[in-house]
Design a protein around this motif. Sequence first.
Motif, PDB file in Angstrom:
ATOM      1  N   HIS A 125     -31.210   1.340  16.890  1.00 56.83           N
ATOM      2  CA  HIS A 125     -31.085   1.041  18.309  1.00 56.83           C
ATOM      3  C   HIS A 125     -29.612   1.069  18.758  1.00 56.83           C
ATOM      4  CE1 HIS A 125     -35.309   0.043  18.863  1.00 56.83           C
ATOM      5  NE2 HIS A 125     -35.245  -0.621  17.729  1.00 56.83           N
ATOM      6  N   ARG A 126     -28.790   1.785  18.010  1.00 62.48           N
ATOM      7  CA  ARG A 126     -27.378   1.926  18.385  1.00 62.48           C
ATOM      8  C   ARG A 126     -27.055   3.378  18.659  1.00 62.48           C
ATOM      9  NH1 ARG A 126     -23.515  -2.613  15.731  1.00 62.48           N
ATOM     10  NH2 ARG A 126     -25.054  -4.285  15.517  1.00 62.48           N
ATOM     11  N   VAL A 127     -25.931   3.595  19.353  1.00 62.76           N
ATOM     12  CA  VAL A 127     -25.442   4.934  19.628  1.00 62.76           C
ATOM     13  C   VAL A 127     -24.079   5.096  18.965  1.00 62.76           C
ATOM     14  CG1 VAL A 127     -26.728   5.211  21.771  1.00 62.76           C
ATOM     15  CG2 VAL A 127     -24.500   4.113  21.823  1.00 62.76           C
ATOM     16  N   HIS A 128     -23.508   6.273  19.060  1.00 61.47           N
ATOM     17  CA  HIS A 128     -22.180   6.501  18.511  1.00 61.47           C
ATOM     18  C   HIS A 128     -21.169   5.574  19.201  1.00 61.47           C
ATOM     19  CE1 HIS A 128     -23.698   9.853  16.242  1.00 61.47           C
ATOM     20  NE2 HIS A 128     -24.160  10.434  17.341  1.00 61.47           N
ATOM     21  N   PHE A 129     -20.103   5.265  18.527  1.00 62.74           N
ATOM     22  CA  PHE A 129     -19.143   4.195  18.824  1.00 62.74           C
ATOM     23  C   PHE A 129     -19.666   2.844  18.348  1.00 62.74           C
ATOM     24  CE2 PHE A 129     -17.039   6.500  22.676  1.00 62.74           C
ATOM     25  CZ  PHE A 129     -16.429   7.389  21.814  1.00 62.74           C
ATOM     26  N   GLY A 130     -20.936   2.787  17.890  1.00 63.99           N
ATOM     27  CA  GLY A 130     -21.438   1.597  17.219  1.00 63.99           C
ATOM     28  C   GLY A 130     -22.081   0.543  18.089  1.00 63.99           C
ATOM     29  N   PHE A 131     -22.331   0.822  19.361  1.00 61.53           N
ATOM     30  CA  PHE A 131     -22.892  -0.190  20.248  1.00 61.53           C
ATOM     31  C   PHE A 131     -24.410  -0.066  20.374  1.00 61.53           C
ATOM     32  CE2 PHE A 131     -18.518   0.274  21.847  1.00 61.53           C
ATOM     33  CZ  PHE A 131     -18.121  -1.047  21.817  1.00 61.53           C
ATOM     34  N   ASN A 140     -23.365  -5.624  18.604  1.00 64.19           N
ATOM     35  CA  ASN A 140     -24.784  -5.972  18.479  1.00 64.19           C
ATOM     36  C   ASN A 140     -25.459  -6.241  19.819  1.00 64.19           C
ATOM     37  OD1 ASN A 140     -23.987  -8.567  19.241  1.00 64.19           O
ATOM     38  ND2 ASN A 140     -24.204  -9.443  17.177  1.00 64.19           N
ATOM     39  N   GLY A 141     -24.726  -6.054  20.907  1.00 59.28           N
ATOM     40  CA  GLY A 141     -25.315  -6.168  22.238  1.00 59.28           C
ATOM     41  C   GLY A 141     -25.042  -7.464  22.961  1.00 59.28           C
ATOM     42  N   ALA A 142     -24.549  -8.472  22.290  1.00 58.64           N
ATOM     43  CA  ALA A 142     -24.289  -9.766  22.938  1.00 58.64           C
ATOM     44  C   ALA A 142     -23.137  -9.644  23.922  1.00 58.64           C
ATOM     45  CB  ALA A 142     -23.966 -10.820  21.886  1.00 58.64           C
ATOM     46  N   PRO A 143     -23.289 -10.080  25.173  1.00 57.17           N
ATOM     47  CA  PRO A 143     -22.174 -10.079  26.115  1.00 57.17           C
ATOM     48  C   PRO A 143     -21.029 -10.921  25.564  1.00 57.17           C
ATOM     49  CG  PRO A 143     -24.256 -10.536  27.236  1.00 57.17           C
ATOM     50  CD  PRO A 143     -24.533 -10.602  25.765  1.00 57.17           C
ATOM     51  N   ILE A 144     -19.801 -10.436  25.693  1.00 66.51           N
ATOM     52  CA  ILE A 144     -18.666 -11.188  25.172  1.00 66.51           C
ATOM     53  C   ILE A 144     -18.328 -12.308  26.139  1.00 66.51           C
ATOM     54  CG2 ILE A 144     -16.955  -9.603  26.176  1.00 66.51           C
ATOM     55  CD1 ILE A 144     -15.272 -10.185  23.586  1.00 66.51           C
ATOM     56  N   LEU A 145     -18.133 -13.508  25.599  1.00 62.56           N
ATOM     57  CA  LEU A 145     -17.895 -14.699  26.397  1.00 62.56           C
ATOM     58  C   LEU A 145     -16.429 -15.117  26.320  1.00 62.56           C
ATOM     59  CD1 LEU A 145     -21.035 -16.771  25.319  1.00 62.56           C
ATOM     60  CD2 LEU A 145     -20.820 -15.136  27.226  1.00 62.56           C
ATOM     61  N   ARG A 146     -16.052 -15.988  27.222  1.00 59.44           N
ATOM     62  CA  ARG A 146     -14.699 -16.533  27.235  1.00 59.44           C
ATOM     63  C   ARG A 146     -14.394 -17.233  25.906  1.00 59.44           C
ATOM     64  NH1 ARG A 146     -12.062 -20.253  31.999  1.00 59.44           N
ATOM     65  NH2 ARG A 146     -10.345 -21.136  30.794  1.00 59.44           N
ATOM     66  N   ALA A 153     -26.795 -12.149  14.980  1.00 57.57           N
ATOM     67  CA  ALA A 153     -28.208 -12.049  15.387  1.00 57.57           C
ATOM     68  C   ALA A 153     -28.493 -12.747  16.717  1.00 57.57           C
ATOM     69  CB  ALA A 153     -29.112 -12.624  14.293  1.00 57.57           C
ATOM     70  N   PRO A 154     -27.908 -12.270  17.828  1.00 62.41           N
ATOM     71  CA  PRO A 154     -28.157 -12.920  19.123  1.00 62.41           C
ATOM     72  C   PRO A 154     -29.624 -12.824  19.517  1.00 62.41           C
ATOM     73  CG  PRO A 154     -27.126 -10.777  19.421  1.00 62.41           C
ATOM     74  CD  PRO A 154     -27.084 -11.062  17.952  1.00 62.41           C
ATOM     75  N   ASP A 155     -30.155 -13.887  20.133  1.00 57.78           N
ATOM     76  CA  ASP A 155     -31.543 -13.855  20.570  1.00 57.78           C
ATOM     77  C   ASP A 155     -31.640 -13.114  21.904  1.00 57.78           C
ATOM     78  OD1 ASP A 155     -30.767 -15.613  22.618  1.00 57.78           O
ATOM     79  OD2 ASP A 155     -31.385 -17.378  21.484  1.00 57.78           O
ATOM     80  N   GLU A 156     -32.872 -12.926  22.378  1.00 60.16           N
ATOM     81  CA  GLU A 156     -33.098 -12.130  23.588  1.00 60.16           C
ATOM     82  C   GLU A 156     -32.434 -12.750  24.810  1.00 60.16           C
ATOM     83  OE1 GLU A 156     -34.443  -9.067  23.823  1.00 60.16           O
ATOM     84  OE2 GLU A 156     -34.407  -9.162  21.635  1.00 60.16           O
ATOM     85  N   ASN A 157     -32.390 -14.072  24.881  1.00 67.45           N
ATOM     86  CA  ASN A 157     -31.738 -14.713  26.020  1.00 67.45           C
ATOM     87  C   ASN A 157     -30.243 -14.420  26.044  1.00 67.45           C
ATOM     88  OD1 ASN A 157     -34.053 -15.902  27.113  1.00 67.45           O
ATOM     89  ND2 ASN A 157     -33.907 -17.661  25.729  1.00 67.45           N
ATOM     90  N   ARG A 158     -29.626 -14.391  24.863  1.00 75.17           N
ATOM     91  CA  ARG A 158     -28.202 -14.091  24.802  1.00 75.17           C
ATOM     92  C   ARG A 158     -27.927 -12.634  25.189  1.00 75.17           C
ATOM     93  NH1 ARG A 158     -23.150 -15.257  22.114  1.00 75.17           N
ATOM     94  NH2 ARG A 158     -21.769 -13.915  23.322  1.00 75.17           N
ATOM     95  N   LEU A 159     -28.847 -11.745  24.896  1.00 75.73           N
ATOM     96  CA  LEU A 159     -28.647 -10.327  25.186  1.00 75.73           C
ATOM     97  C   LEU A 159     -28.769 -10.017  26.673  1.00 75.73           C
ATOM     98  CD1 LEU A 159     -30.642  -8.734  22.238  1.00 75.73           C
ATOM     99  CD2 LEU A 159     -28.160  -8.856  22.483  1.00 75.73           C
ATOM    100  N   LYS A 160     -29.488 -10.850  27.409  1.00 76.18           N
ATOM    101  CA  LYS A 160     -29.667 -10.609  28.834  1.00 76.18           C
ATOM    102  C   LYS A 160     -28.358 -10.835  29.578  1.00 76.18           C
ATOM    103  CE  LYS A 160     -34.548 -11.927  28.864  1.00 76.18           C
ATOM    104  NZ  LYS A 160     -35.543 -12.919  29.355  1.00 76.18           N
ATOM    105  N   LEU A 161     -28.069  -9.967  30.546  1.00 75.60           N
ATOM    106  CA  LEU A 161     -26.859 -10.101  31.348  1.00 75.60           C
ATOM    107  C   LEU A 161     -27.233  -9.901  32.808  1.00 75.60           C
ATOM    108  CD1 LEU A 161     -23.789 -10.434  31.488  1.00 75.60           C
ATOM    109  CD2 LEU A 161     -23.581  -7.963  31.223  1.00 75.60           C
ATOM    110  N   SER A 162     -27.301 -10.999  33.553  1.00 75.21           N
ATOM    111  CA  SER A 162     -27.741 -10.919  34.944  1.00 75.21           C
ATOM    112  C   SER A 162     -26.598 -10.653  35.903  1.00 75.21           C
ATOM    113  CB  SER A 162     -28.454 -12.218  35.343  1.00 75.21           C
ATOM    114  OG  SER A 162     -27.576 -13.331  35.178  1.00 75.21           O
ATOM    115  N   GLY A 163     -25.381 -11.006  35.530  1.00 72.28           N
ATOM    116  CA  GLY A 163     -24.261 -10.791  36.441  1.00 72.28           C
ATOM    117  C   GLY A 163     -22.998 -11.449  35.933  1.00 72.28           C
ATOM    118  N   PHE A 164     -21.986 -11.472  36.803  1.00 71.44           N
ATOM    119  CA  PHE A 164     -20.678 -11.975  36.419  1.00 71.44           C
ATOM    120  C   PHE A 164     -20.197 -13.115  37.317  1.00 71.44           C
ATOM    121  CE2 PHE A 164     -20.895  -7.423  35.318  1.00 71.44           C
ATOM    122  CZ  PHE A 164     -20.770  -7.521  33.939  1.00 71.44           C
TER     123      PHE A 164
END
Length: 445
Positions: free
Chosen positions: A186-192, A289-295, A303-314
């Motif tokens: 489930h990743r592409v080149h550049f590793g994301f 691994n898809g987790a949004p980077i936090l402050r 192993a981020p869970d599905e809630n951590r992977l969701k990104l609704s906005g900034f």
Amino acid sequence: MSDIGQATPWTKEQKGEVQRLALSGFDSSAVQHLLLKVIDADRTRRFLEALLEMICFGDRDKAGMNSRCAINVGFTWNGLLALELPSQITDHLKSRSPAYAEGAALRAARYLGDAGESAAEHWDPAFELDRAHVWLAFYGDDHDVIGKAMQDVRCLDGAKDGLAGWDLISRLKGDHLKDPKGVRTHRVHFGFRDDLSKPRIGDGKTEAGDLLLGYANGRKADLWTDSATTLPDVAEFLRNGSFGVLRKIEQFEDRFDNYLEKQVDLLRKQGLGLSKDFLKAKMCGRWPNGAPILRDEYIEPQAPDENRLKLSGFKEDLEGLGCPIGAHIRRTNPRDDNVAPPDVERVLFRRGMPYGPSWIAGQGGANMERGLLGVFFCACIEDQFEQLISEWVEKVPNGPPYAGRAKDPLAGNHNDPGAAFLIPDSTHGTIELKGFEQPFIRTRG
């Protein structure tokens, strides 16, 4: 334009009239695209009549002769002319979508940032305007399955005499990347990780008219089939169609990795012990691994869970202390940053797949071509696809002064080593990345 009260409402029953690649995509492991030229309109029309029995629409799993392979079809504007469609249809398309009628090659430099290595004159021959008329996309379990389906299609009445380009030069092959054990990553080149943003009609944010012609979009407007200016036959022909952009993007893994190594060394000399993965995450906006980077986050969460992977906005990160203003995901989908004019759409439906082998630093293979066969669906090329590329990827990011003046750090056509990508950080102050001398990608068509 018509308002939402006049636009045709979207219903689930209409899914059966929409090709499923545009509507929801496929969970397939491989893809092959064919770009064909119409050489005989009558024979090509016979071929298309037979092909319709194999096309995959809506929610149906029907794929004709081979149920493990789904087939989809599209046409360029030149292709519609070659098929001798009524002029009222082609004239309507030309007047409403100059990008579709002109073709990408003529708009590449101005609207797509394709210059230097990515300039249209360097594109693969398969994408030439006078030969790319009909696009066929085959999605299947593997290339053996796809090859069998291609043979079946090529044997249809009118195929060989009506269309040219069945040879290998017109084929684009893609595969989802796999780990050493052969398991899809489930990743592409550049590793994301790349399966996280999936807009769907009816998800509360996306309207039918953001993807399909003939319906109200997010601005409550029907751009294509309003009764005041569109003939009924034209409206009926367009309804439930989409514009699709097929974009072959080569990715230079070695160039990207060398850049990160150099930046880590430069930062270490400044007393900053930051990792390549941290810089990658800041440039993208997510960890690999898809987790949004936090402050104040410097190590990739496990192993981020599905809630951590969701990104609704900034809204909680207006200063970019987690995801920088100029990061890739924040530029290509600003969400609630409100950087787009109110009359511009920004939803894109992505159905791409990687091509070429995986790359691992230190294990060679730098000269082997790899990248992304990007497929992007929308209802307006100018306001959705071209807006995203020309305004958000290829220009200075909109935002506060500390947004920097580099292009999209991953997908921009870099040509200014002095341009800075700025990473606001509450611990280290503002971290500055420069040296963007070469792009990390190249448009191939």
